[in-house]
Design a protein around this motif. Structure first.
Motif, PDB file in Angstrom:
ATOM      1  N   VAL A 140      -5.617 -37.810 -30.966  1.00 33.17           N
ATOM      2  CA  VAL A 140      -4.519 -38.687 -31.362  1.00 33.17           C
ATOM      3  C   VAL A 140      -3.753 -38.052 -32.525  1.00 33.17           C
ATOM      4  O   VAL A 140      -4.355 -37.542 -33.464  1.00 33.17           O
ATOM      5  N   ARG A 141      -2.428 -38.079 -32.411  1.00 35.31           N
ATOM      6  CA  ARG A 141      -1.606 -37.457 -33.447  1.00 35.31           C
ATOM      7  C   ARG A 141      -1.076 -38.492 -34.423  1.00 35.31           C
ATOM      8  O   ARG A 141      -0.980 -38.270 -35.598  1.00 35.31           O
ATOM      9  N   ASP A 142      -0.817 -39.699 -33.893  1.00 33.24           N
ATOM     10  CA  ASP A 142      -0.144 -40.689 -34.727  1.00 33.24           C
ATOM     11  C   ASP A 142      -0.653 -42.082 -34.352  1.00 33.24           C
ATOM     12  O   ASP A 142      -0.781 -42.389 -33.162  1.00 33.24           O
ATOM     13  N   PRO A 143      -0.938 -42.931 -35.348  1.00 31.57           N
ATOM     14  CA  PRO A 143      -1.440 -44.276 -35.040  1.00 31.57           C
ATOM     15  C   PRO A 143      -0.480 -45.045 -34.119  1.00 31.57           C
ATOM     16  O   PRO A 143      -0.908 -45.878 -33.315  1.00 31.57           O
ATOM     17  N   GLY A 144       0.817 -44.730 -34.225  1.00 30.59           N
ATOM     18  CA  GLY A 144       1.804 -45.419 -33.388  1.00 30.59           C
ATOM     19  C   GLY A 144       1.543 -45.197 -31.898  1.00 30.59           C
ATOM     20  O   GLY A 144       1.828 -46.075 -31.069  1.00 30.59           O
ATOM     21  N   ASP A 145       0.958 -44.049 -31.544  1.00 34.21           N
ATOM     22  CA  ASP A 145       0.661 -43.772 -30.133  1.00 34.21           C
ATOM     23  C   ASP A 145      -0.407 -44.741 -29.614  1.00 34.21           C
ATOM     24  O   ASP A 145      -0.414 -45.126 -28.451  1.00 34.21           O
ATOM     25  N   PRO A 312      -5.681 -37.470 -37.166  1.00 35.86           N
ATOM     26  CA  PRO A 312      -5.122 -37.178 -38.490  1.00 35.86           C
ATOM     27  C   PRO A 312      -5.958 -37.827 -39.602  1.00 35.86           C
ATOM     28  O   PRO A 312      -6.678 -38.795 -39.347  1.00 35.86           O
ATOM     29  N   ALA A 314      -5.159 -39.775 -41.836  1.00 37.56           N
ATOM     30  CA  ALA A 314      -4.824 -41.196 -42.046  1.00 37.56           C
ATOM     31  C   ALA A 314      -5.673 -42.117 -41.165  1.00 37.56           C
ATOM     32  O   ALA A 314      -5.746 -43.312 -41.415  1.00 37.56           O
ATOM     33  N   MET A 315      -6.302 -41.566 -40.142  1.00 39.18           N
ATOM     34  CA  MET A 315      -7.126 -42.404 -39.268  1.00 39.18           C
ATOM     35  C   MET A 315      -8.623 -42.167 -39.493  1.00 39.18           C
ATOM     36  O   MET A 315      -9.450 -42.570 -38.679  1.00 39.18           O
TER      37      MET A 315
END
Ligand SMILES: Cc1ncc(COP(=O)(O)O)c(C=O)c1O
Length: 388
Positions: A140-145, A312, A314-315
């Protein structure tokens, strides 16, 4: 910090997240409560424990007093929170209280904890509803995904979304608030599985906006096993029932969960001691340390094993999951063999599993761990794989 635990000093314990490990002071508090209970068992259990037969010598029942203390730590009002033995029981309570109808759908993700996926599937099937599994992007690259993947699994028939706050195998801190917002915008209620969250994240349950939030305190909040909490938004409490019908049935949310057959309540009554310790150590400093060590471990391990991190920073919270090289194997048997070799040869206890065709190591970074533990793990895994 290690002196605060009874953990065997001969072993490197990197598996805090699995079943928790209560600090000495919490265990001593629990033993003191057991001693007190056993001097006058009936008085303690029948008159002091819950609010059903209030003792005139107590301002508040023992269980409410403990609930108030942990609720404060979780940003919640104590009246919205009850104790449950574990997350599984709390989630089953919610799943079995929702009147699913034939054709309804319950959405979970493909990263959900196995036992909880079974519980959700069973509750849905019993009423002719179906379980829809959202496929989440990983790496996963971004929590938005993640939010997008969860949202795109919703249909007009979705009656419930169940989402993990921190996933078990991949240890991802999920964007639960954004998921709740998207689901609520479509009129879908959300149940959060926060098994790993209390004590490993700064948590303010009501601000997430979910309908129900269930969590363990016996993992990262240092309560003795078996202590979890079930939080319900005020408008969700009336229709919420304990999966085991007992004396409190139909008497209201708190009565139903607090007057529920005989058990050992000392784990819950000792939970405030775990919270007190976190506060004494400085909760923010504890979080910073655990997260810093988890991220450092992630980088050191991935570098040592020449693999790529899948999420990332952030996660990442206080746990991190790192892939092994494909040569390390791919099956449950490969995972079990390596896990056992690390335990027996290297005295390292760590979560190691097969998933999606390769092996993964999940490292817990607790305050009793330091970078030398991570270096030992990096070296031991490389040596074990080299020996194969
Ligand atoms: C995400 C998640 N949900 C649920 C559980 C189940 O916890 P328990 O066995 O305490 O009910 C776990 C256990 O590790 C978990 O990681």
């Amino acid at each position: 910090m290690r002196k605060h635990w009874v953990l065997d000093p001969e072993y490197t314990y990197l598996n805090h997240g699995t079943v928790g490990a209560p600090p000495r002071r919490v265990l001593e508090r629990q033993q003191a409560l057991r001693d007190e209970l056993e001097r006058q068992p009936a008085r303690f259990m029948l008159r002091e424990l819950n609010g059903h037969q209030p003792a005139p010598w107590r301002a508040e029942s023992r269980i409410r007093e403990a609930a108030r203390s942990v609720a404060g730590f979780l940003g919640a009002r104590s009246e919205d929170l009850v104790f449950v033995p574990n997350v599984t029981t709390g989630l089953n309570a919610v799943l079995r209280s929702i009147p699913f109808a034939p054709g309804d759908e319950v959405v979970i993700s493909d990263l959900a904890y196995g036992a909880i996926a079974l519980a959700a599937g069973s509750a849905a099937r019993e009423r002719g509803a179906t379980l829809r599994i959202a496929e989440l992007p990983y790496p996963v690259r971004d929590p938005g995904d993640i939010v997008e993947a969860m949202t795109s699994a919703l249909t007009p028939r979705t009656k419930l979304v169940l989402v993990d706050h921190i996933t078990a195998l991949t240890s991802l801190v999920m964007p639960v608030t954004a998921i709740v917002d998207e689901c609520h915008a479509r009129g879908v209620p959300v149940l959060v599985d926060g098994a790993h969250a209390p004590g490993s994240l700064a948590l303010d349950i009501p601000s997430i906006g979910a309908d129900w939030y269930v969590a363990n305190l016996h993992k990262w909040a240092h309560a003795p096993r078996a202590c979890g909490i079930l939080w319900a938004a005020p408008d969700r409490q009336r229709d919420l029932h304990h999966p085991v019908v007992s004396w409190g049935f139909g008497q209201g949310f708190r009565e139903e969960f607090e007057w529920n057959a005989t058990n050992d309540p000392t784990c819950c009554l000792a939970a405030p001691e775990g919270v007190a310790l976190l506060r004494e150590w400085g909760f923010e400093a504890v979080l910073d340390y655990m997260h810093g060590l988890a991220w450092e471990a992630a980088c050191v391990l991935a570098d040592g094993w020449q693999t790529t991190l899948q999420a990332p920073r952030a996660m990442v919270g206080a746990m991190v999951t790192v892939p092994l090289s494909e040569a390390a194997g791919a099956t449950d048997i490969d995972a079990a063999r390596l896990r056992l070799a690390l335990l027996v040869d290297d005295r390292i206890e760590v979560q190691l599993h097969a998933w999606r065709g390769r092996l993964w190591v999940r490292v817990s970074a607790q305050v009793y761990n330091d970078r030398s533990d991570m270096a030992r793990l990096a070296e031991a895994v490389s040596r074990q794989l080299h020996a194969v």
